[in-house]
Every structure is written in structure tokens, then in C-alpha cells.
Design an enzyme around this catalytic site. Structure first.
Site, PDB file in Angstrom:
ATOM      1  N   CYS A 251     -45.669  23.489   3.927  1.00 30.18           N
ATOM      2  CA  CYS A 251     -44.290  22.846   4.474  1.00 30.18           C
ATOM      3  C   CYS A 251     -44.200  23.821   5.197  1.00 30.18           C
ATOM      4  O   CYS A 251     -44.432  23.851   6.865  1.00 30.18           O
ATOM      5  CB  CYS A 251     -43.696  22.429   3.261  1.00 30.18           C
ATOM      6  SG  CYS A 251     -44.469  21.102   3.058  1.00 30.18           S
TER       7      CYS A 251
ATOM      8  N   ARG B 201     -47.484  24.189  -1.918  1.00 28.44           N
ATOM      9  CA  ARG B 201     -47.503  23.250  -0.958  1.00 28.44           C
ATOM     10  C   ARG B 201     -45.806  23.403  -0.156  1.00 28.44           C
ATOM     11  O   ARG B 201     -45.918  23.048   0.833  1.00 28.44           O
ATOM     12  CB  ARG B 201     -46.041  22.231  -2.219  1.00 28.44           C
ATOM     13  CG  ARG B 201     -45.600  20.741  -1.484  1.00 28.44           C
ATOM     14  CD  ARG B 201     -47.065  20.575  -0.713  1.00 28.44           C
ATOM     15  NE  ARG B 201     -46.622  20.243   1.190  1.00 28.44           N
ATOM     16  CZ  ARG B 201     -47.616  20.158   1.582  1.00 28.44           C
ATOM     17  NH1 ARG B 201     -48.340  19.116   1.061  1.00 28.44           N
ATOM     18  NH2 ARG B 201     -47.347  20.758   2.791  1.00 28.44           N
TER      19      ARG B 201
END
Lengths: 207, 275
Positions: free
Chosen positions: B236, B232
Site C-alpha cells: 500500500c 500488504r
């Protein structure tokens, strides 16, 4: 009623005073420790990427002040960034709004898996409402609907928009908006096309 | 007074004309559909993530490495081999390694120390893709699932855990890269979205941080993979136009410590399912 508001304000103040030490403490991280962690995360990246990891003065100041710089720092940022803006040599700011709409829609480019040969976008709709027809728009930036119309298509606003897109920090120090021209993400013609999207009376932004 | 009320009415009316409200409707409808879809897939018999959980269990018990032993004696913080509730307290400080580790760093550490396994191939397959399964994704799905239904217990007693939270916070606000972005650019202010995607506020303790951190790892429908917090945050930074973030680096763990701190007490429901 007024006293109630006053005591509420006083209470808020007290809360703020209590939370202050925690903020000050977290700000105390040794910058060398932060930079060491950054090197650990990105130090293996290709040489061309290394300069993007090192912060420039503006990024440093905005990080330190968490995007709320004190007046003197803000002034220094806008003065420095203004100097970085390169205005078109031909004195013309308006390009083709149709091309501008394509650039505004596309978010391609700048990611480490993106093909550097493919045309990049400005990713404007990610954060701004522009054309009334496009319902998939972000809200991180203000709505730009009827941007030119509201400003009566004035020349000085056209120039100001070019500067804003080229280097947002020259206008709003520590703005969240990328310095799209300064970072060479967009070229001069692409910025002109975006200015036309904002200022051409035929553009869907003003229709 | 009357004029200002008229003005605000006008502003609302203009908002409707400008499509602000229909867009919000479209978003609500989309989110409702996604919610319905999530509910449909949240039982173990239909969420594809549970295939990863099963593979992870097999990998946990598989003898391999130079020492030809399984990972079953690996201490994830709650004692050797104890999996229940371990994920809820990660990242945390480990005395034997004298550092704070997240689940993925700790698993790599156990592979090297307990199994004497060459982890180069494991790290190469850190993110699964069509035709390539990821041992890390499988193991994380299996281990995290053993904390499902529990609450996040962010560990902040050891000085090194506090240092990592402070470092994570500093990284959260560090602007950089070609687009001048930091995590805070998207995850500090309330009620913002990119296109139609709502953005959780992660810079302070609260429900948004809790429901975000409590639902990773997750099965990403768009990627057909269970993705971990390492992925994740890597993703980002990719969107932020930063370089490729190193897998298992301490900066990623520091950010996770900071986020877990803000998510403390949140309910864990994993592996979840997301778009």
C-alpha cells in the site's frame, strides 16, 4: 411524517453525541508519538526521500481535520497553495491531447522501485473517467467526460484546469487529488498535454 | 418535482451513454469470474498456499539457531506452542517483551530468544520471489491456518493495545509523500474504485474490514506467493508513493491493530486466494 423525520434527526444527533468522545480520544494521540512511528517505518529511506516523509503545512492541516477543514483553515490552505502555482511563461495552456491521453493512462513513477529515468504518468484514469472508449476507469474523482465541451471550451476554464492539475489544493482544500505540478511529479508540458486532453474538441474526452 | 424527476432520468440515461453502466457490468463479470476462480482454488488440494503451509509446519519444527532448538515452545499469546486460535488474537500485548507485536514481529522475537537464530537472512527473505522462498511467509501461512474458521478477536484490553489502535488510526489519516496520500484517501468512502478494482472501507467497523482482514494471509496469483499483512501494508505504501516501509516496524503493527479492531468478529478463512 415531519415529526418522524425530526425524531430520526434527533436520534442521529444523540448517536453522534455518544460517538464524539471516542473520536476526540483517538485524536488525542501525541503527534510526537505518530512522528516517531513514521521515523521507525521510513527513517532508513535514502536522504532524497526523507523530505517526502516530513509533512508540509497543508498535509498537516488536512490530516488533523481528516480532509474536512473548517472554513478559516480551508481559506488558508487555498491561499498558500495558490501562491505555489507557476503558470506557463508563454501564456499557453494547451498542449497535445494525444500525448495527454498517454500521460492519463500511465501510472508509472514515484514509487520507490520505479526507474527515475523513465517517463512518468499522471495516473488520471485510476480515479477519473475521461475518454468514453476507456472502460477501465476509477471513481474516486468525478467523471471528466466532455469536460471541455460542457464548458464550451472557454479560456478561463482552460486556465482553471491547468491550475487544478498543477495544484488541486489551491482549488479544493484537502482534495484527495495529488498536487501534480507542485510536487514536480509532472512538468509544465505534461500538464499542458493533459489540459489539451480535456479541452481539445478532437480529444476522445469531447468526442 | 416533475422537472427534477426528468433530470434524474436524464442523468441515468447519460450515465448509460457515457459507459458508466457497461463498465459496471464489465466489473461484475470480472468479479464473478474471480469469485468462481477463488471457489475452485479454495480447497486444500488445489490452493498453492497450502504448499506454503506445509513448508511452514516443517520450519516450525526445525531445530536451528545457536541453541539448535525448534520454535515449538514459542508463545504466540495462547501459551507456549499453542497454535490453535493464536492468530485470531494477534496483534496483542506480550508481557515478556512489554510491547504489542503482530505475528511476524513475534516470530522474529522467538527466533532470537528461543533459537538464538541470526534473523538477518530471514528478514532479507521476508518477501518471497521466484527462486527465493520466505520462511516468514511459510510460517505465517502455517500458523494463520490454525485459526481458519474462527473469528477475529481484536485485543483491546491492555492500555498498550489501545495506544496502538489510536496510533494506527492516526497513521491511517496521516497524509504525506509525493502524492499527498494517506490510507484514508482510498479506504474511507463507500463504493469507490481504482480503475475497476473496488476499494474496501477500512475506517469503520463492518463487513468490508472483516472480509479484508479475515482473508490475509493470501495466495496472490499475480505474484505466485503467499503474502502477509506486513507485505500488504508495505505494498500500500509503495502504491502511495511513500518510501520503502520497514519490515516488522511498530507503525505497521499499529495499523494492523487498528484494522483488526474494525474487523473484530469477522470470520477468518486463510490462507485465501486473491488476484
Amino acid at each position: 411524517m415531519r415529526t418522524l423525520i425530526h425524531s430520526a434527526a434527533a436520534a442521529l444527533f444523540a448517536v453522534a453525541a455518544f460517538t464524539l468522545p471516542a473520536v476526540a480520544q483517538s485524536a488525542k494521540v501525541d503527534p510526537a508519538v505518530v512522528e516517531k512511528a513514521v521515523t521507525g517505518m521510513f527513517g532508513h529511506a535514502p536522504a532524497a526521500w526523507q523530505e517526502k516523509i516530513v509533512q508540509d503545512e497543508t498535509q498537516k492541516a488536512c490530516s488533523l481535520h481528516r480532509n474536512a477543514p473548517p472554513a478559516d483553515v480551508a481559506k488558508a490552505i487555498s491561499a498558500r497553495e495558490e501562491k505555489n502555482v507557476v503558470l506557463p511563461a508563454d501564456g499557453k495552456f494547451l498542449g497535445d491531447w494525444k500525448s495527454g491521453e498517454k500521460i492519463a493512462q500511465s501510472g508509472y513513477g514515484g514509487r520507490h522501485t520505479d526507474d527515475p529515468k523513465r517517463e512518468v504518468g499522471g495516473n488520471c484514469y485510476a480515479c477519473h473517467q475521461l475518454s468514453k472508449k476507456e472502460l477501465s476507469f476509477g471513481t474516486m474523482g468525478p467523471s471528466l467526460v466532455e469536460y471541455g465541451k460542457i464548458r464550451k471550451y472557454k479560456d478561463e476554464d482552460v486556465k482553471a484546469a491547468f491550475i487544478k492539475i498543477y495544484n488541486a489544493q489551491a482549488v479544493f482544500p484537502c482534495s484527495n487529488m495529488p498536487r501534480l505540478g507542485h510536487s514536480k511529479h509532472l512538468n509544465e508540458q505534461q500538464i499542458k498535454d493533459l489540459v489539451a486532453l480535456l479541452f481539445d474538441p478532437e480529444s476522445p474526452v469531447n468526442k | 418535482m416533475r422537472a427534477s424527476r426528468l433530470l434524474s432520468l436524464l442523468a441515468v440515461a447519460m450515465g448509460i451513454l457515457w459507459g458508466g453502466v457497461p463498465a459496471a457490468h464489465a466489473q461484475d463479470a470480472t468479479e464473478k469470474e474471480i469469485e468462481r476462480y477463488r471457489e475452485m482454488l479454495s480447497d486444500p488440494f488445489s490452493n498453492p498456499a497450502f504448499l506454503f503451509v506445509d513448508r511452514g509446519e516443517a520450519l516450525w519444527k526445525l531445530a536451528r539457531g545457536e541453541k539448535n532448538v525448534s520454535l515449538e515452545t514459542c508463545d504466540l499469546g495462547e501459551g507456549p506452542g499453542k497454535l490453535e486460535g493464536a492468530f485470531a488474537k494477534l496483534p496483542r500485548y506480550f508481557t515478556d517483551a512489554d510491547r504489542v507485536m503482530d505475528l511476524e514481529q513475534r516470530l522474529l522475537w522467538c527466533m532470537e530468544k528461543i533459537q538464538a537464530l541470526d534473523t538477518r537472512d530471514i528478514v532479507k527473505r521476508k518477501f518471497g520471489r521466484p527462486g527465493v522462498t520466505s520462511d516468514m511467509q511459510d510460517l505465517v501461512a502455517f500458523i494463520a491456518n490454525k485459526s481458519s474458521g474462527l473469528k477475529i478477536e481484536a485485543q483491546q484490553n491492555h492500555p498498550k493495545e489501545q495506544e496502538m489502535a489510536a496510533l494506527g488510526e492516526a497513521l491511517f489519516y496521516r497524509r504525506g509523500g509525493q502524492w499527498d496520500f494517506s490510507c484514508a484517501t482510498c479506504h474511507e468512502a463507500e463504493g469507490q474504485r481504482i480503475r475497476l478494482q473496488g476499494l474496501p472501507v477500512l475506517s469503520k467497523p463492518g463487513k468490508a474490514a472483516q472480509s479484508t482482514m479475515g482473508t490475509w494471509p493470501t495466495y496472490r496469483v499475480s505474484q505466485s506467493q503467499v503474502r502477509t499483512m506486513q507485505h500488504r501494508l508495505w505494498d500500500c505504501y509503495w502504491q502511495m508513493r511513500w518510501p520503502d516501509a520497514a519490515y516488522g516496524s511498530d507503525g505497521i503493527t499499529a495499523l494492523t491493530v487498528y484494522l483488526q479492531k474494525n474487523a473484530n468478529g469477522g470470520e477468518i478463512q486463510v490462507p485465501s486466494i486473491k488476484r
